[in-house]
Design an enzyme around this catalytic site. Sequence first.
Site, PDB file in Angstrom:
ATOM      1  N   ARG A 163      37.707  44.096  27.751  1.00  0.00           N
ATOM      2  CA  ARG A 163      37.885  45.470  27.294  1.00  0.00           C
ATOM      3  C   ARG A 163      36.511  46.112  27.105  1.00  0.00           C
ATOM      4  O   ARG A 163      35.510  45.427  26.900  1.00  0.00           O
ATOM      5  CB  ARG A 163      38.659  45.505  25.971  1.00  0.00           C
ATOM      6  CG  ARG A 163      40.037  44.858  26.032  1.00  0.00           C
ATOM      7  CD  ARG A 163      40.674  44.854  24.647  1.00  0.00           C
ATOM      8  NE  ARG A 163      42.030  44.309  24.660  1.00  0.00           N
ATOM      9  CZ  ARG A 163      42.343  43.034  24.431  1.00  0.00           C
ATOM     10  NH1 ARG A 163      41.375  42.160  24.158  1.00  0.00           N
ATOM     11  NH2 ARG A 163      43.595  42.618  24.466  1.00  0.00           N
ATOM     12  N   LYS A 187      40.757  41.935  20.111  1.00  0.00           N
ATOM     13  CA  LYS A 187      41.514  42.632  19.073  1.00  0.00           C
ATOM     14  C   LYS A 187      41.844  41.684  17.932  1.00  0.00           C
ATOM     15  O   LYS A 187      42.131  40.514  18.148  1.00  0.00           O
ATOM     16  CB  LYS A 187      42.810  43.197  19.667  1.00  0.00           C
ATOM     17  CG  LYS A 187      42.591  44.361  20.631  1.00  0.00           C
ATOM     18  CD  LYS A 187      43.920  44.934  21.085  1.00  0.00           C
ATOM     19  CE  LYS A 187      43.712  46.160  21.970  1.00  0.00           C
ATOM     20  NZ  LYS A 187      45.010  46.722  22.412  1.00  0.00           N
ATOM     21  N   HIS A 258      39.189  50.275  31.665  1.00  0.00           N
ATOM     22  CA  HIS A 258      40.438  49.523  31.600  1.00  0.00           C
ATOM     23  C   HIS A 258      41.049  49.363  32.988  1.00  0.00           C
ATOM     24  O   HIS A 258      41.786  48.409  33.243  1.00  0.00           O
ATOM     25  CB  HIS A 258      41.419  50.202  30.653  1.00  0.00           C
ATOM     26  CG  HIS A 258      42.242  49.232  29.859  1.00  0.00           C
ATOM     27  ND1 HIS A 258      41.701  48.439  28.867  1.00  0.00           N
ATOM     28  CD2 HIS A 258      43.558  48.905  29.921  1.00  0.00           C
ATOM     29  CE1 HIS A 258      42.650  47.680  28.346  1.00  0.00           C
ATOM     30  NE2 HIS A 258      43.784  47.937  28.966  1.00  0.00           N
ATOM     31  N   ARG A 261      39.852  46.232  34.467  1.00  0.00           N
ATOM     32  CA  ARG A 261      40.585  45.125  33.851  1.00  0.00           C
ATOM     33  C   ARG A 261      41.956  44.969  34.525  1.00  0.00           C
ATOM     34  O   ARG A 261      42.387  43.854  34.823  1.00  0.00           O
ATOM     35  CB  ARG A 261      40.719  45.424  32.354  1.00  0.00           C
ATOM     36  CG  ARG A 261      41.494  44.412  31.518  1.00  0.00           C
ATOM     37  CD  ARG A 261      41.319  44.834  30.059  1.00  0.00           C
ATOM     38  NE  ARG A 261      42.339  44.309  29.169  1.00  0.00           N
ATOM     39  CZ  ARG A 261      42.265  43.136  28.555  1.00  0.00           C
ATOM     40  NH1 ARG A 261      41.231  42.348  28.758  1.00  0.00           N
ATOM     41  NH2 ARG A 261      43.225  42.745  27.733  1.00  0.00           N
ATOM     42  N   HIS A 284      45.777  38.756  25.838  1.00  0.00           N
ATOM     43  CA  HIS A 284      47.010  39.406  25.400  1.00  0.00           C
ATOM     44  C   HIS A 284      47.739  38.515  24.400  1.00  0.00           C
ATOM     45  O   HIS A 284      47.911  37.312  24.637  1.00  0.00           O
ATOM     46  CB  HIS A 284      47.939  39.665  26.595  1.00  0.00           C
ATOM     47  CG  HIS A 284      47.502  40.796  27.458  1.00  0.00           C
ATOM     48  ND1 HIS A 284      47.909  40.950  28.766  1.00  0.00           N
ATOM     49  CD2 HIS A 284      46.677  41.849  27.210  1.00  0.00           C
ATOM     50  CE1 HIS A 284      47.370  42.041  29.275  1.00  0.00           C
ATOM     51  NE2 HIS A 284      46.623  42.599  28.349  1.00  0.00           N
ATOM     52  N   TYR A 293      51.589  43.438  35.308  1.00  0.00           N
ATOM     53  CA  TYR A 293      50.829  43.236  36.542  1.00  0.00           C
ATOM     54  C   TYR A 293      51.666  42.560  37.627  1.00  0.00           C
ATOM     55  O   TYR A 293      51.373  42.699  38.807  1.00  0.00           O
ATOM     56  CB  TYR A 293      49.562  42.429  36.243  1.00  0.00           C
ATOM     57  CG  TYR A 293      48.708  43.122  35.212  1.00  0.00           C
ATOM     58  CD1 TYR A 293      48.067  44.318  35.497  1.00  0.00           C
ATOM     59  CD2 TYR A 293      48.585  42.608  33.929  1.00  0.00           C
ATOM     60  CE1 TYR A 293      47.319  44.971  34.545  1.00  0.00           C
ATOM     61  CE2 TYR A 293      47.839  43.259  32.969  1.00  0.00           C
ATOM     62  CZ  TYR A 293      47.210  44.447  33.279  1.00  0.00           C
ATOM     63  OH  TYR A 293      46.477  45.103  32.326  1.00  0.00           O
TER      64      TYR A 293
END
Length: 312
Positions: A163, A187, A258, A261, A284, A293
């Site tokens: 990110r 995150k 992004h 990514r 994730h 994806y």
Amino acid sequence: MGTEPVDELSAQNAALLTAYEQHLAHERALSGHTVRAYLADVTSLLLHLQRLGRADLDAATVRDLRSWLANQQTRGASRSTLQRRAAAARVFCAWAYETGRAGSNPAASLRSPKSVRTLPDTLHRRDADRLFAEAAALAREQGGPLGLRDVAILEVLYGAGVRVSELCGLDIDDLDRDRRTVRVLGKGSKERTVPLGEPAIRAVDAWLVTGRPGIAGPASGTAVFLGERGARIDPRVVRRVVHRSLRLVDGAPDLGPHGLRHAMATHLLEGGADLRSVQELLGHASLATTQIYTHVTAERIQAAFEQAHPRA
């Protein structure tokens, strides 16, 4: 907190909001942007409840929360926005109940509106190759440290799938050249280690050895990527670098960091990587987030079939 009049909150609700802000920022260690988004949604909810005459969460019902969402919808909020606000209400009400600040959880049965998930734009592999070729050619043409930095930024964003906040937060000690890996803080302060390909390693080495010393200064610290004035690079600068570089590739979509990514994940799956591995690389928390994806690659397969198959 957006445009909501926070000063109209009752003293009780203002104190509740302050406690929630501390929880988000310190206990959950969310980014400033995420905290502000949560607080804006919760402020809107609390003001709506006040206008309905609900002095506190104990007086609120799920119908009150649904009326808040309905009000947002009539004012033009998109389905994805309504989903986010419903999720924000559930998280907030659950926190208030679990910490004893409310005697009940009015959002326990609140459901989000169903949404049609859109597929993200992404680069084809050939466009990715052209992106790096064009960026490298521009760096050679312009000379100076910033061209080397920009090539390294693109290589790390695509090569590691990080990110933009993770890239900006990289320190020199996070790089392990021998193992060809980089440690990133994602995150919720979750740390993970991801591999870097040989092109990314070469680009980062060129930047650190030849480029970075030319603009490094007292404010640089141990940051890998620097802005023009020598301080740690800002995410807005990274976004400008990506947008500017993609404009060099005819026909490429106008993506931000992004988007690179997204491209990395899509190309990994197209190359045969399993979904769980891609989930780990991207950091994730849920496999469902990574599954978008698979839809991107399935759409490409369908398009190729319809274009090439004689019986399509």
